[in-house]
Design an enzyme around this catalytic site. Sequence first.
Site, PDB file in Angstrom:
ATOM      1  N   HIS A  23      15.914  94.657  84.565  1.00  0.00           N
ATOM      2  CA  HIS A  23      15.502  96.064  84.704  1.00  0.00           C
ATOM      3  C   HIS A  23      15.762  96.671  86.094  1.00  0.00           C
ATOM      4  O   HIS A  23      16.530  97.617  86.245  1.00  0.00           O
ATOM      5  CB  HIS A  23      14.001  96.194  84.413  1.00  0.00           C
ATOM      6  CG  HIS A  23      13.570  95.657  83.109  1.00  0.00           C
ATOM      7  ND1 HIS A  23      13.774  96.315  81.924  1.00  0.00           N
ATOM      8  CD2 HIS A  23      12.912  94.506  82.780  1.00  0.00           C
ATOM      9  CE1 HIS A  23      13.265  95.612  80.920  1.00  0.00           C
ATOM     10  NE2 HIS A  23      12.741  94.503  81.424  1.00  0.00           N
TER      11      HIS A  23
HETATM   12  C1  BDR Z   1       9.428  96.698  84.382  1.00  0.00           C
HETATM   13  O1  BDR Z   1       8.201  95.987  84.279  1.00  0.00           O
HETATM   14  C2  BDR Z   1       8.218  94.851  85.081  1.00  0.00           C
HETATM   15  O2  BDR Z   1       7.778  93.762  84.358  1.00  0.00           O
HETATM   16  C3  BDR Z   1       9.626  94.688  85.620  1.00  0.00           C
HETATM   17  O3  BDR Z   1       9.587  94.204  86.946  1.00  0.00           O
HETATM   18  C4  BDR Z   1      10.188  96.082  85.540  1.00  0.00           C
HETATM   19  O4  BDR Z   1       9.923  96.811  86.721  1.00  0.00           O
HETATM   20  C5  BDR Z   1      10.138  96.648  83.056  1.00  0.00           C
HETATM   21  O5  BDR Z   1       9.367  97.243  82.071  1.00  0.00           O
END
Ligand code: BDR
Length: 312
Positions: free
Chosen positions: A242
Amino acid sequence: MTRKIIIDTDPGQDDAVAILLALASPEEIEVLGITAVAGNVPLALTQKNARIVCELAGRRDIRVFAGCEKPLAHALVTAEHVHGKTGLDGIALPEPTMPLQDTHAVEFIIDTLRQEPPGTVTLCPLGPLTNIATAFRTAPEIVGRVQEIVLMGGAYFEVGNITPAAEFNIYVDPEAAGIVFGSGVPLTVMPLDVTHKVLTTRPRIEAIRDLDTEVGHAVAAWTDFFERFDMEKYGHDGAPLHDPCVTAWLVRPGLFSGRHINVEIETASPLTRGMTVADWWGITDRPKNAMFMGDVDAQGFYDLLTGRLARL
Ligand code: BDR
Ligand code: CA
């Protein structure tokens, strides 16, 4: 031109990779500081993890600040089920020895925006938006001085990952997200619609492991750790990476495409709390407040990431 940024983060393996990509890209990015927030794991771990990542990159000079311990209006929700107990599970790294700064992260954000010329500092939130919203609430005069906010959060087509309707970063602190999305600052948003396309497939991760550096081994070990959970959940060939979408966009914006649209945050409904209500089809005449990304050149993203990580 180099962009001055503050990375606001809750590391998190994918946050860690985003930070490494920024630190490996001095032509495009100058990191003024890293502000930690509670999110994937509690603040005591996220601020420590941010320092572990700086030390891994050989950048003990980066200033790391601890910020808000809990969301504006609700109890903290964490994601150890994805990131492990430490938030950086997957490889054992040394305890950091570089200091945590004494100043609170929110104070650092406010001071930096007051000191730097208006329109020259970009905020890059990779976690819940608590620190940024608190800074905006405390010192509203800084809002107009922000160049841009480039954040990972939300979803339209992919809907949710922590609830059926909400993405984790927005869900953890929807009130803060509401403040940021309503602030009038130009927003570039990397939602799940994009991040779910940059999958950690075997060849991509092996290319990173094959760098045969400390950083390459750490990144491969981290993705090995969290992709087990995500692959089972989504049934894909790899896991989404992400947060590096934010720093990749700063380096090579042409990898991404999206639409300038209205995005509002649901804060009231218990069923859809934290949902990013994105007017992708232009159904309303609500003001456009976000460049909401929808597509990415995934292989181009991994080529960039691998090439940059090779520098560390
Ligand atoms: C986001 O949530 C976190 O778990 C990850 O680091 C990312 O920023 C994805 O939904
Ligand atoms: Ca994150």
